[in-house]
Every structure is written in C-alpha cells, then in structure tokens.
Scaffold this motif. Structure first.
Motif, mmCIF file in Angstrom:
data_model
loop_
_atom_site.group_PDB
_atom_site.id
_atom_site.type_symbol
_atom_site.label_atom_id
_atom_site.label_comp_id
_atom_site.label_asym_id
_atom_site.label_seq_id
_atom_site.Cartn_x
_atom_site.Cartn_y
_atom_site.Cartn_z
ATOM 1 N N LEU B 50 34.087 42.207 38.326
ATOM 2 C CA LEU B 50 34.037 41.080 39.250
ATOM 3 C C LEU B 50 33.801 41.554 40.677
ATOM 4 C CD1 LEU B 50 36.868 38.976 37.658
ATOM 5 C CD2 LEU B 50 34.487 38.316 37.860
ATOM 6 N N SER B 54 30.668 40.584 43.019
ATOM 7 C CA SER B 54 30.873 40.117 44.387
ATOM 8 C C SER B 54 29.967 40.876 45.337
ATOM 9 C CB SER B 54 32.339 40.303 44.765
ATOM 10 O OG SER B 54 32.498 40.335 46.145
ATOM 11 N N LEU B 198 30.393 35.738 33.463
ATOM 12 C CA LEU B 198 29.820 35.748 34.812
ATOM 13 C C LEU B 198 28.723 36.801 34.962
ATOM 14 C CD1 LEU B 198 32.926 35.041 37.021
ATOM 15 C CD2 LEU B 198 30.798 33.764 37.010
ATOM 16 N N LEU B 246 34.282 35.525 43.880
ATOM 17 C CA LEU B 246 34.278 36.391 42.694
ATOM 18 C C LEU B 246 35.271 37.531 42.872
ATOM 19 C CD1 LEU B 246 30.478 36.602 41.821
ATOM 20 C CD2 LEU B 246 32.276 35.428 40.583
#
Lengths: 371, 356
Positions: B50, B54, B198, B246
């Motif tokens: 994550l 980001s 994601l 994120l």
C-alpha cells in the motif's frame, strides 16, 4: 477579386511583463487559407503574441476575434475550442507515450465506442442492483408475513419485470424509441415505425439475452415523462463519466491514421514518440492540432530543429494544409523560408524603449504558385 | 517488469524460503512450511504494497513523497484511536469500530498528504523537505498524543489504555481456501485482500483510464499537459491525496489488522522500504507488489525463525540473533537501490514543482 475572409484578428494587444513591455498595441490578422509569416528579431514579442493567442498568457489590453466573433481566451482550452492550434518551438510531446496517447491527451474522447468496457460497467451496475434487489427480497420475506408479503412482493415483481422490459428494449445497438399511447407504450424501431407486439416481444427477448445493460437507469426511464432526455442523461453519466474514463486507444489510433493519410503526414500512431526523428515528432504535433479540429495553426520557429530535407517536407505539408482551408501563422528568423512559403509577411520590431509594433507587408507579392 | 528483475525476485524469495525449510524440515513438511511462509509473506507485505502504491500515485503525478512513513504512522495512530474510542464510548460490536478506524486512518493519511500537497505544489517547497516535515510531524503528533491521552494522570482514559476492539477478521476466499495445504494462502485479513485488489485497480487506473493518462502526463511533462488544457496543480493535488489515503490504509494495517495496539514509531521504516519497493518496481503497481513481496519474505523469515528457534542448527546459529535477520529487508533495500539489478526510470518531472 473578393476580399479575403479574415479568420483571426487581434487588435491592440498589449502585454506588460515586469520591466518589459513585450507587446505594445499590436495588430495582427490572418486570412483564410493563407500562410502569414511573422518575422522579427529575438525579443520582438512574436512568441508573446502567439502565447496570448494560444491562451498561455492573458493580454493586458486588446481584443481577439475568431471568425469575426470576439472571444475571451482564459486558457489554452478556450483557444483549442476556438480552433487555434499551436506547435511550440520545443515540442510539447511526452517521449514515453505513444503517438496516439500524445495526441489524445486532454481530449481523450467520450469512450462511447469502448464497447467492452461500456458493457462491463453496465453489467457491473446491473449485478450490483440485482444483488441489492435479492437481499431486499430476502429481508422482506424474513420480516413480513403472509398477506402483507403479497402486497409488497407483487408490485415489486412488477417493477422488476418493467425494468427488465425497458432494459431489454433500449440496450440493443439498434436503439428502439418509445411513443406514448392511451394504454401505455407503443414500441417503435429506430426509424420511428411502429412494431407489432410480437416483433417487439421477440426483440425484447433477444435483447434480454444479450445482457441487461443500464437496467439501473431504466427503472427511472420507465416512470418519467421525458424519457429521451433522461435516457441521454443516463447514458452520459454511465458511459461518458464512468465508462468514458476508460481510454479508447483503438478509435484514436484509427482517427490518427485517417488524418495522417488525409494530409499525407505518414505517422504510425502506435510508435513511441521518444523513438521518432524530430521531423516526425513535428508532424505528430501538427496532427495533435488537427485532431482537435484546428483551422488556425501557429508554427513557432518550426524549421529551427529540422534538417533542410525535413524543412522541405514541412513546406509540402503546410501547402497541403492551406489547400484544405487551414490558415497558418509561421514564425521564423529566416528570410529565405519566408520567401518560399509565405503569402503575407508581418514584421515585429522591438523599439529601443522596449516597445514593439507590427508592420504588415501586404499582398500576394511573395506568393508561391500552388499546385 | 523485465526478466532480470523477476529472476532476482524469485531467487531472493527462494533463498529466504529455503532457509526456513532447511531449519524447520525436521518439525514439519517443506510444503507446509512454504505455504505458511507464503501466507505470512503476503500478509506482512501489505503495508509495503500500500505504501508503494501511495508512492506510485504521488510520483507518477510528479510529486516525490518520502512522507509515506509519516502518513502511515499518523493513520496507524488515529485509526486505532478512533476504533478504541468508538468501542469504549458506544460499547458495540468490534466490526463497525474497526471499519471506522480504517476510514479514520485513511482520512488522516489523506490530511497529511494534503499538507504535503500544499507545501510542495502550492508553495513549491523542496519536496524532500516537505516529506521530511511530514515524517517528523507524524512522530511528534502521535508520540505526544499517545502520551497525553493514555499515560498521563488526569488524561481522558485516566492513565490506562482501554480495551481495544481486536483486529480485522479473516476472509477466506470461497473454494480456493478449501484446498488442503495451499488453502491457507487464501485465508487473509481484510486489508491484505484490499491491497491485492488495489494493485490491480491502480494498474488499471494508471494505464487504461483517462485519469491515469493525465496523471502520467503531468508527471512526465507538465507543460505539455498544460498546453492541452489539463490543470496540472489540480491533478497533482488529487493524486497526492489519493496516495495519502492509500498510505493511510497501509498505516491502519499496523494497529487494526496486525496487532490491536499502538506504540510510538511502530511503522519502523516500512514507509521507506515501500519507497524502495516502488523504485525497484519501476513505478508500476505489479512491479512494486512483487518487490514488496521480497521484503515481506525477508520479514516472514524473521517471524518463522523465531517460531523454529529451538531447531536452528549450530552452523546457522548466527540467525538466532534476531538483529541479523531483522536487517535483511534493509540490506535488500540498499542492494536494490544501488542499481545492480538494472536501472529504473523515474517520471521525468518527478520532484519538480511546476512553474507556469
């Protein structure tokens, strides 16, 4: 000979930068289908004037008219909208993007032709809705008993059926339209001819089987008077705003091929821009403006980066463009080029006090004979 | 993702897994060890994944973000705070509290990113400095509030941490998790699943949508984007804030998914390793994910060796010192950043403020 029609007119353009008066009441006009050369030494204010026309700067005073209509240019978006395209001296291309990606950037299209994703989005919404309906039904079954249940369930089933019906009707590629009758709806085909209920039902079944796109919206369509407007709005929301966010490279690539053939530019839309020679990159820039339907093309020092051979090719392209009704502003240093290509010449000169003025040299004196 | 890089990743993971198999083969079968290693790897790689996503959002839009660490830490603290507050005050079942915690975590990550965006886009502060500010600020805020709220006398909770609502539940992928041995891989907690989804979503957004095209254009050549009417500043702002959210989700992993408690500095450099994963993955989501899995494997090694610590043979005794194994991710980071496994190409305008 009739008066040439003026496509672009700038009157009294003044631009002041801190310490420098870059443009002082400059007048400039451009006729339909001509090549208008803009000459001047460095710092004479040529590029400033062009950047004002292209919306990169805002003029302090003066008026700009396109096709005799005064327009306010706040950003390059306004200029592009008015049909002005500019090829900058330093190309505004992204080396790691393909030709098509560079051209579509900022004007990616509606994505309506992105068939697969359009259906995908529609089906996703349908699936979501059907799931919700299922859980709602389950909830009702658990919490309501007997008579009450039938009171709720029957209208609910009716709604589902109506929804399926309209979903089926309008989801086909051959769009069916509705007309209203005393008892409800008559079904017409895309030409407005009435269909018998048998044909309509068969169509409906075929369409049901082909998926239930946009069902979500059609519940509302069914109960609204202005169906076409709502339908358009739904299609816009679902396809343009949701589905349109998905790039449709194929359509853009085809359009680029088409343009490149039409103007004899010879550009491969799938090539990476960074790997193309400078001359081809310039053609990509030109296609970029044509893709946005520009009919006024500003070329800022276009030959500065080119080899003599490439420059000759460019002149051929410019002639091709002007023959098709594109008007060209050609900024340059080199007198030889001006004599070779320009129909009219304007010289911008920096005064000693830093002011600049324009002097138009008119007529067809230097006109090249065209094919 | 070229083959060299892929080979390197496979090799490192094989070495790390092999070490554990070597140590633990007397206790359980290699297959079981490898499966459980893989499951742990995927789980502990979550915050790295994550964080890297980001970074991808920010840097693809041309804003260097070294503040991921700070955004994660902030999100870890505030997400946890929201969860225990809600649990203590409303006295309801843990799940809504945990979800609120995740949402608050993402929100606080987004707010930190907003600060970074204001500094680096509007005020054109050097983006490295901006990121450092975020990191320092996060350590300060979370440390201070942690102390004030829980460990000072006369504080709201009277010097004691209230009972935490636990951690996010596991979600077993239907059918796949029923496979006898390998099923364990498909039995993960929610943020881990979210991270995997994601990765796919970010790939799609970045390379298949209008937004992605514009984002990449702004990060490569903002002036070119500007001349075709794209609002460079707005695009950057939104991407940085999405990136922050994120990172916030990654931060929530620490206190809402991994362990139900907060301690100062608990992100422990994960944000920076995420940055390395992003670079090694060449600013692509799948590349970054596979790099994150390498780091995750190094961490899983540490965890498993602790589990098998009685079985470690004398010749591998140095592994017993947890520092040695704990260093693995950091050594890997340095190794990867030296560029011996091929050069990576950052977005051209990365880190450059846009002057109109």
């Amino acid at each position: 000979m009739s008066e040439p029609s003026i496509v672009l007119e700038a009157k009294g353009i003044t631009k002041q930068f801190p310490g420098v008066l870059a443009n002082d009441t400059v007048d400039f006009d451009l006729h339909l289908g001509e090549v208008h050369a803009l000459l001047g030494e460095n710092g004479a204010g040529k590029t400033t004037l062009m950047n004002i026309l292209y919306g990169l700067y805002k003029q302090d005073a003066g008026e700009i008219k396109v096709n005799k209509q005064p327009i306010a240019i706040h950003s390059s978006k306004d200029s592009i909208g008015a049909g002005i395209g500019m090829v900058h001296q330093h190309f505004m291309l992204i080396p790691v993007f393909t030709v098509a990606e560079n051209i579509m950037l900022g004007d990616e299209g509606t994505g309506i032709n992105a068939g697969f994703w359009r259906r995908f989005c529609a089906l996703f919404i349908d699936a979501l809705l059907l799931t919700t309906a299922f859980f709602l039904l389950e909830f009702l079954l658990n919490h309501l008993g007997g008579a009450l249940l039938s009171l709720v369930l029957l209208p609910f089933l009716g709604i589902i059926l109506a929804w399926l019906y309209f979903a089926g009707l309008e989801s086909s590629t051959k769009q069916a339209t509705f007309g209203k009758q005393a008892f409800g709806l008559i079904v017409t085909n895309e030409n407005g001819e009435r269909l018998s209920y048998k044909v309509a039902t068969l169509r409906f079944l075929a369409k049901i089987l082909s998926g239930l796109p946009f069902a979500a919206g059609y519940v509302m369509v069914a109960f609204t008077a202005n169906k076409q407007a709502l339908h358009d709005k739904l299609v816009h929301t679902l396809v343009v705003d949701v589905g349109g966010g998905i790039l449709d490279r194929k359509t853009v690539e085809n359009r680029v091929r088409e343009l490149s053939k039409q103007y004899r530019l010879d550009v491969d839309p799938t090539a990476l821009v960074g790997q193309l020679p400078v001359g081809v990159q310039q053609r990509v820039e030109i296609i970029k403006t044509l893709y946005r339907n520009a009919n006024i093309l500003i070329l800022d020092e276009p030959t500065a980066v080119l080899t003599p051979q490439e420059a000759d090719d460019l002149f051929g392209i410019i002639r091709e463009l002007t023959q098709r009704g594109v008007s060209v502003i050609f900024i340059t240093h080199k007198l030889k080029e001006v004599l070779a290509i320009a129909d009219r010449i304007t010289v911008m000169r920096a005064h000693h006090d830093g002011r600049s003025r324009s002097h138009s040299q008119g007529g067809k004196k230097h006109r090249q004979t065209r094919r | 993702m070229d083959w060299k890089r892929f080979g390197f990743i496979a090799l490192i993971i094989a070495i790390l897994f092999g070490t554990v198999v070597l140590v633990g083969h007397t206790a359980s079968s290699p297959l079981v060890i490898i499966t459980s290693m893989l499951a742990t790897t995927i789980a502990v790689a979550t915050p790295l994944t994550l964080g890297a996503l980001s970074g991808i959002f920010c840097e693809r839009a041309g804003v260097v973000n070294i503040g991921i660490e700070g955004m994660m830490l902030t999100a870890a603290f505030f997400g946890w705070l929201a969860a225990i507050y809600m649990s203590a005050i409303l006295n309801i079942s843990p799940l809504p509290c945990l979800f609120t915690g995740v949402a608050v975590g993402m929100l606080s990550g987004g707010l930190m990113a907003l600060l970074h965006a204001v500094l680096s886009i509007t005020f054109k502060v050097d983006q490295i400095i901006g990121g450092t500010v975020i990191n320092i600020l996060a350590v300060g805020i979370t440390g201070f509030m942690n102390r004030q709220l829980f460990f000072e006398k006369n504080s709201i909770f009277g010097g004691s941490v209230p009972h935490a609502p636990g951690v996010l539940p596991r979600f077993s992928f239907p059918f796949l998790s029923d496979i006898p041995v390998f099923g364990r891989i498909f039995d993960q907690q929610l943020i881990t699943w979210a991270a995997i989804i994601l990765v796919i979503v970010v790939h799609f957004v970045l390379f298949k949508t209008r937004w992605g095209l514009r984002t990449r254009a702004v990060g490569e050549h903002p002036r070119a984007a500007d001349t075709v009417g794209i609002n460079v500043e707005r695009t950057r702002y939104i991407n940085v804030i999405i990136g922050g959210m994120l990172a916030g989700l990654g931060g929530a992993y620490f206190t809402i998914e991994s362990v139900p408690s907060f301690e100062p500095l608990m992100t422990n450099g994960r944000g920076f390793i995420a940055l390395a994963a992003m670079i090694f993955g060449n600013w692509t989501p799948f590349g970054a994910w596979s790099a994150a899995l390498v780091f995750g494997a190094a961490q899983a090694l540490q965890i498993k060796l602790q589990y098998f610590r009685d079985l470690i043979p004398p010749q591998l005794a140095f592994l017993q010192i947890s520092y040695v194994v704990g260093l693995a991710p950091y050594i890997l980071t340095m190794l990867i950043l030296t560029g011996i496994i091929g050069k990576t190409v950052p977005p051209v305008a990365d880190g450059q403020p846009y002057e109109k």
